[in-house]
Design a protein around this motif. Structure first.
Motif, short mmCIF file in Angstrom:
data_model
loop_
_atom_site.label_atom_id
_atom_site.label_comp_id
_atom_site.label_asym_id
_atom_site.label_seq_id
_atom_site.Cartn_x
_atom_site.Cartn_y
_atom_site.Cartn_z
N THR A 148 14.78 5.70 -17.77
CA THR A 148 15.54 6.67 -17.00
C THR A 148 16.06 5.95 -15.75
N GLU A 149 16.85 6.65 -14.96
CA GLU A 149 17.31 6.07 -13.70
C GLU A 149 16.13 5.73 -12.80
N ALA A 150 15.10 6.59 -12.80
CA ALA A 150 13.91 6.32 -11.99
C ALA A 150 13.22 5.04 -12.47
N GLY A 151 13.15 4.84 -13.77
CA GLY A 151 12.55 3.62 -14.33
C GLY A 151 13.35 2.39 -13.93
N ARG A 152 14.67 2.49 -14.00
CA ARG A 152 15.53 1.37 -13.59
C ARG A 152 15.35 1.05 -12.11
N ARG A 153 15.23 2.11 -11.30
CA ARG A 153 15.04 1.92 -9.86
C ARG A 153 13.73 1.19 -9.59
N VAL A 154 12.64 1.59 -10.27
CA VAL A 154 11.34 0.93 -10.08
C VAL A 154 11.43 -0.54 -10.47
N VAL A 155 12.06 -0.84 -11.62
CA VAL A 155 12.21 -2.24 -12.04
C VAL A 155 13.03 -3.01 -11.00
N GLY A 156 14.11 -2.42 -10.55
CA GLY A 156 14.97 -3.09 -9.56
C GLY A 156 14.25 -3.37 -8.25
N GLU A 157 13.53 -2.36 -7.73
CA GLU A 157 12.82 -2.54 -6.46
C GLU A 157 11.71 -3.59 -6.57
N ALA A 158 10.93 -3.50 -7.63
CA ALA A 158 9.83 -4.47 -7.79
C ALA A 158 10.39 -5.87 -8.01
N THR A 159 11.48 -5.98 -8.75
CA THR A 159 12.09 -7.29 -9.00
C THR A 159 12.63 -7.88 -7.70
N GLU A 160 13.22 -7.07 -6.86
CA GLU A 160 13.72 -7.58 -5.58
C GLU A 160 12.58 -8.05 -4.69
N ARG A 161 11.47 -7.34 -4.69
CA ARG A 161 10.30 -7.78 -3.92
C ARG A 161 9.78 -9.12 -4.45
N ARG A 162 9.70 -9.22 -5.80
CA ARG A 162 9.26 -10.49 -6.40
C ARG A 162 10.23 -11.60 -6.07
N ARG A 163 11.52 -11.31 -6.18
CA ARG A 163 12.54 -12.32 -5.88
C ARG A 163 12.39 -12.85 -4.47
N ALA A 164 12.16 -11.97 -3.51
CA ALA A 164 12.02 -12.38 -2.11
C ALA A 164 10.78 -13.26 -1.93
N GLU A 165 9.67 -12.89 -2.55
CA GLU A 165 8.46 -13.69 -2.39
C GLU A 165 8.59 -15.04 -3.11
N ILE A 166 9.20 -15.03 -4.28
CA ILE A 166 9.41 -16.29 -5.00
C ILE A 166 10.36 -17.19 -4.22
N ALA A 167 11.39 -16.60 -3.60
CA ALA A 167 12.33 -17.39 -2.78
C ALA A 167 11.59 -18.06 -1.63
N ARG A 168 10.63 -17.36 -1.04
CA ARG A 168 9.84 -17.94 0.05
C ARG A 168 9.02 -19.12 -0.47
N ILE A 169 8.44 -18.97 -1.67
CA ILE A 169 7.64 -20.06 -2.26
C ILE A 169 8.53 -21.25 -2.60
N VAL A 170 9.68 -20.99 -3.21
CA VAL A 170 10.61 -22.07 -3.58
C VAL A 170 11.10 -22.79 -2.33
N ALA A 171 11.32 -22.06 -1.25
CA ALA A 171 11.78 -22.70 -0.01
C ALA A 171 10.74 -23.70 0.51
N GLY A 172 9.48 -23.53 0.16
CA GLY A 172 8.44 -24.46 0.56
C GLY A 172 8.34 -25.69 -0.32
N MET A 173 9.11 -25.71 -1.42
CA MET A 173 9.13 -26.87 -2.32
C MET A 173 10.13 -27.91 -1.82
N PRO A 174 9.87 -29.19 -2.10
CA PRO A 174 10.89 -30.20 -1.78
C PRO A 174 12.18 -29.92 -2.57
N ARG A 175 13.31 -30.00 -1.91
CA ARG A 175 14.60 -29.74 -2.57
C ARG A 175 14.81 -30.62 -3.80
N THR A 176 14.32 -31.84 -3.75
CA THR A 176 14.54 -32.77 -4.86
C THR A 176 13.83 -32.35 -6.13
#
Length: 178
Positions: A119-147
């Motif tokens: 449903t739209e509510a299900g899509r919203r939950v997936v989207g919100e949780a995915t954005e939270r995961r994306r932000a935390e993973i981005a923080r972790i990746v930023a701590g990795m050497p670029r190379t």
């Protein structure tokens, strides 16, 4: 009579899967590294769900993600994707439908078959949780050497392909191709 793959004298290409024959210390190192990374990713996923207003388990969230990435499907196919028996999948569907995240409707191709969809509510939950995961993973990746980031992209894409997992969508809603 067993079937065997034809033998060749050429070494396997780097992008070909191995036949799983002899023990390989390098493969064991990869398994250990993936297990360690998976612990981190499960923790990131759990934290992303903790802030969603609905109380979801990781298996329930996985069901929502499967339906979001693969589209509506019947209970048998959904159970196969989740590696659970249909009765277990049905109990999960019942809970998520009661919470307003899933819908059930007769299949247009076969009215005896019921399709489960988000449903739209299900899509919203997936989207919100995915954005939270994306932000935390981005923080972790930023701590990795670029190379080392390019090699990680290539390795994780190959890993996802080998596990038959659809590629996650990019930030702008477009698939990040391989």
């Amino acid at each position: 009579m067993s079937k065997r793959a034809p033998t060749t004298d050429r070494p396997p290409r780097a992008d070909e899967p191995e036949d799983g024959g002899a023990h390989d210390d390098a493969a064991d190192e990869v398994v250990t590294a993936v297990l360690t990374a998976s612990r981190l990713l499960v923790a990131v996923s759990a934290r992303s769900l903790a802030s969603v207003e609905e109380t979801l388990t990781l298996p329930q969230f996985r069901m929502l993600v499967v339906l979001d990435t693969r589209g509506p499907m019947n209970i048998s196919r959904l159970g196969e994707h989740l590696d659970v028996i249909p009765s277990t999948a049905m109990r999960m569907v019942d809970r998520l439908a009661t919470a307003g995240m899933l819908d059930r409707a007769p299949s247009p191709a076969n009215r005896r078959e019921i399709l489960i969809s988000l449903t739209e509510a299900g899509r919203r939950v997936v989207g919100e949780a995915t954005e939270r995961r994306r932000a935390e993973i981005a923080r972790i990746v930023a701590g990795m050497p670029r190379t080392q980031r390019g090699g990680l992209i290539e390795a994780l894409q190959a890993f996802a392909r080998a596990g038959d997992e659809p590629l996650a969508e990019g930030r702008r809603g477009t698939d990040v191709g391989w």
